[in-house]
Scaffold this active site. Sequence first.
Site, PDB file in Angstrom:
ATOM      1  CB  CYS A   2      -0.879   0.020   1.240  1.00 32.20           C
ATOM      2  SG  CYS A   2      -1.957  -1.394   1.357  1.00 32.20           S
ATOM      3  CD1 TRP A  73       0.141  -5.966  -3.189  1.00 27.81           C
ATOM      4  CD2 TRP A  73       0.334  -6.537  -1.035  1.00 27.81           C
ATOM      5  NE1 TRP A  73       0.774  -7.175  -3.122  1.00 27.81           N
ATOM      6  CE2 TRP A  73       0.904  -7.558  -1.818  1.00 27.81           C
ATOM      7  CE3 TRP A  73       0.350  -6.696   0.343  1.00 27.81           C
ATOM      8  CZ2 TRP A  73       1.476  -8.692  -1.270  1.00 27.81           C
ATOM      9  CZ3 TRP A  73       0.913  -7.829   0.898  1.00 27.81           C
ATOM     10  CH2 TRP A  73       1.475  -8.817   0.076  1.00 27.81           C
ATOM     11  N   GLY A 100      -1.165  -0.454   6.648  1.00 31.85           N
ATOM     12  CA  GLY A 100      -0.988  -1.196   7.895  1.00 31.85           C
ATOM     13  C   GLY A 100      -2.203  -2.079   8.159  1.00 31.85           C
ATOM     14  CE  LYS A 484      16.085 -11.346  -7.278  1.00 37.82           C
ATOM     15  NZ  LYS A 484      16.499 -11.360  -5.922  1.00 37.82           N
ATOM     16  CE  LYS A 602      12.944  -2.752  -4.016  1.00 36.44           C
ATOM     17  NZ  LYS A 602      13.835  -3.868  -4.404  1.00 36.44           N
TER      18      LYS A 602
HETATM   19  C1  G6P Z   1      10.283  -8.266  -0.415  1.00 38.41           C
HETATM   20  C2  G6P Z   1      11.019  -8.022  -1.712  1.00 38.41           C
HETATM   21  C3  G6P Z   1      12.354  -8.738  -1.710  1.00 38.41           C
HETATM   22  C4  G6P Z   1      13.159  -8.324  -0.485  1.00 38.41           C
HETATM   23  C5  G6P Z   1      12.385  -8.549   0.808  1.00 38.41           C
HETATM   24  C6  G6P Z   1      13.079  -7.907   2.002  1.00 38.41           C
HETATM   25  O1  G6P Z   1       9.859  -9.584  -0.352  1.00 38.41           O
HETATM   26  O2  G6P Z   1      10.242  -8.456  -2.815  1.00 38.41           O
HETATM   27  O3  G6P Z   1      13.075  -8.421  -2.883  1.00 38.41           O
HETATM   28  O4  G6P Z   1      14.350  -9.041  -0.456  1.00 38.41           O
HETATM   29  O5  G6P Z   1      11.095  -7.958   0.721  1.00 38.41           O
HETATM   30  O6  G6P Z   1      13.051  -6.530   1.821  1.00 38.41           O
HETATM   31  P1  G6P Z   1      14.004  -5.511   2.569  1.00 38.41           P
HETATM   32  O7  G6P Z   1      13.529  -4.162   2.130  1.00 38.41           O
HETATM   33  O8  G6P Z   1      13.806  -5.743   4.034  1.00 38.41           O
HETATM   34  O9  G6P Z   1      15.399  -5.799   2.153  1.00 38.41           O
END
Ligand code: G6P
Length: 607
Positions: A2, A73, A100, A484, A602
């Site tokens: 969100c 989301w 949240g 990935k 993200k």
């Molecule tokens: C999400 C993203 C990942 C990332 C993870 C941790 O799942 O899609 O790419 O590694 O969160 O995110 P952070 O911001 O804590 O590194």
Amino acid sequence: MCGIVAYIGKNKALPILLDGLKRLEYRGYDSAGIAVLNSGVHSIKSVGKIKALEEKLDSKKFSGKIGIAHTRWATHGEPTEINAHPHSGDQGKFWVVHNGIIENYRTLKDKLIQKGHNFKSQTDTEVIAHLLEDFYKDNITDALISTLKLLKGTYGLAVICKDEPDKLLVARNGSPLVIGVGQDETIIASDVSALIRHTRQVIYLDDGEIAEIDQNNFRIINIQEKEIKKTVEEIEWSLEQAEKSGYPHFMLKEINEQPESIINSIRGRTIIKDGKVKLGGLETIMNITRFIEKISIVACGTAKHAGMVGQLMLEEYANLETSVEFASEFRYRKPIIDQKTAVIAVSQSGETADTLAAMREAKTKGALTLGIVNAVGSTIARETDAGVYNHIGPEIAVASTKAFTSQVAILALFTVLFGRQRQMSMVMGRRILGELNALPDKIKFVVKQNNKIKKIAKKYYKSNNILYMGRKYNYPTAIEGALKLKELSYIHAEGLPSGEMKHGSIAMIDKDFPSVFIAPEDSVYEKNLSNIEEIKARSGPVIAVTTEGNKELKKLVDEIFYIPKTLEMLTPILATIPLQLFAYHMALLNNKDVDKPRNLAKSVTVE
Ligand code: G6P
């Protein structure tokens, strides 16, 4: 995940809100909505992309100078128009956008229904709008404070009220909000990228704070209505940094940025001649780290894989007992930590809910909390006792690439720092730092071979499954490579320590089941070689990543990719890059959205 944008000021709110929402698209969302105040509230919502919302709205109606907007989301209730924000109560007096989760919303909703309120959506957020209406007499701030006192859970929220058309209220508890201070205007967003085009002067709201904003002024208070003084900070990120620089996708841009991002992560932090590391963010706690006996790394996703490389480095070179854990598991166990433990939270966004909660849990147990974070001013960065920023600029593609290699590089700096406080010799310190500084040129050599990887991907993109294997430092590389591929191309992949395959997974191997081996010439090369032979004996195709100049593997495997020689502990930085490129091409060949894979976000700010 969100996103929130809100505006009050001298200009029309709509274009600023829409632009802000577009800047937040990279975070992932399934629906969006806007409410603007001008002689009444006009609101519009839609499922899908912001473009769909834009096409639906009549901009003449939305001519007001105050408004709120949201990308949703789904957490409570499906991604539908009704569930999209902003939400309002029965009288349409208050409109709310919220990030949240309100944990006690069911109890609150039942009570409100008994009082005669009618709910339209399945969301937890709608209770906030109804509570506001229920409490409202003649002051929006009073109504908000009374509402917040009843909420359990997390929120970043923005509220407008039809009866007080020149006020915007925002509040934070566990979900980030930044206030952008402009000339006769204020823009609030859950992420700086949504407001950077309008102002670089920002105030980061902390948990428990409420901001009451009108066109020219704002006041920040806590729930007891005590005024709080905050400092205005300047954002350094340029808008260009957040654009694609001519690459077709953010992900490819970010993969190619890695020589530079590694330089930025280690710049000014290595004193090679003394074999020492200087980390400004840790200086105040250097006397404490000397007495640390144990390290616990908490992280999620790709950051966890970087942490796994860190664990091996810290144990091998700093002689420190280290564990690495999924942050989401850490908080529900009974981890054995005390004042002699340092808990390192690794997070690109600095907002991942699980990592934040694990870090807070560690703090209550008396551990020293450290952060390796990219987003400046993020919650983890602010709440840890000390920390180090990655300095790699924004990472926009959902799948993390340059953050991973930077996190490993910074963990190598931590290793030298802690190692030199213990038994690590100056010679060893010099060697690690020298190799770290040599990495950017070696990464350039790897990314230049993009076309070679593309050719390999063209042979394998129809595969249904791929196994990724490696040992020791490159077991984390294997699981990162598999992650990935899964997140980008939706092809099933699994990462394994090479030695484990014979305990089950080898049963799946046949001529249609490819394996990727990360097998540089290191201390476990010979062991990997035997495992590759075992796969070949069962007609399994093998793609190998190995050290430049190796001829032996070339004869054995189907595809080979060379990386330059470096110190064993740093090989994951080089070996991950071809796997990032491989996943990128596999996804494109399968017509997938590489920058925004389905179902992913993200920054995961909910549990
Ligand atoms: C999400 C993203 C990942 C990332 C993870 C941790 O799942 O899609 O790419 O590694 O969160 O995110 P952070 O911001 O804590 O590194």
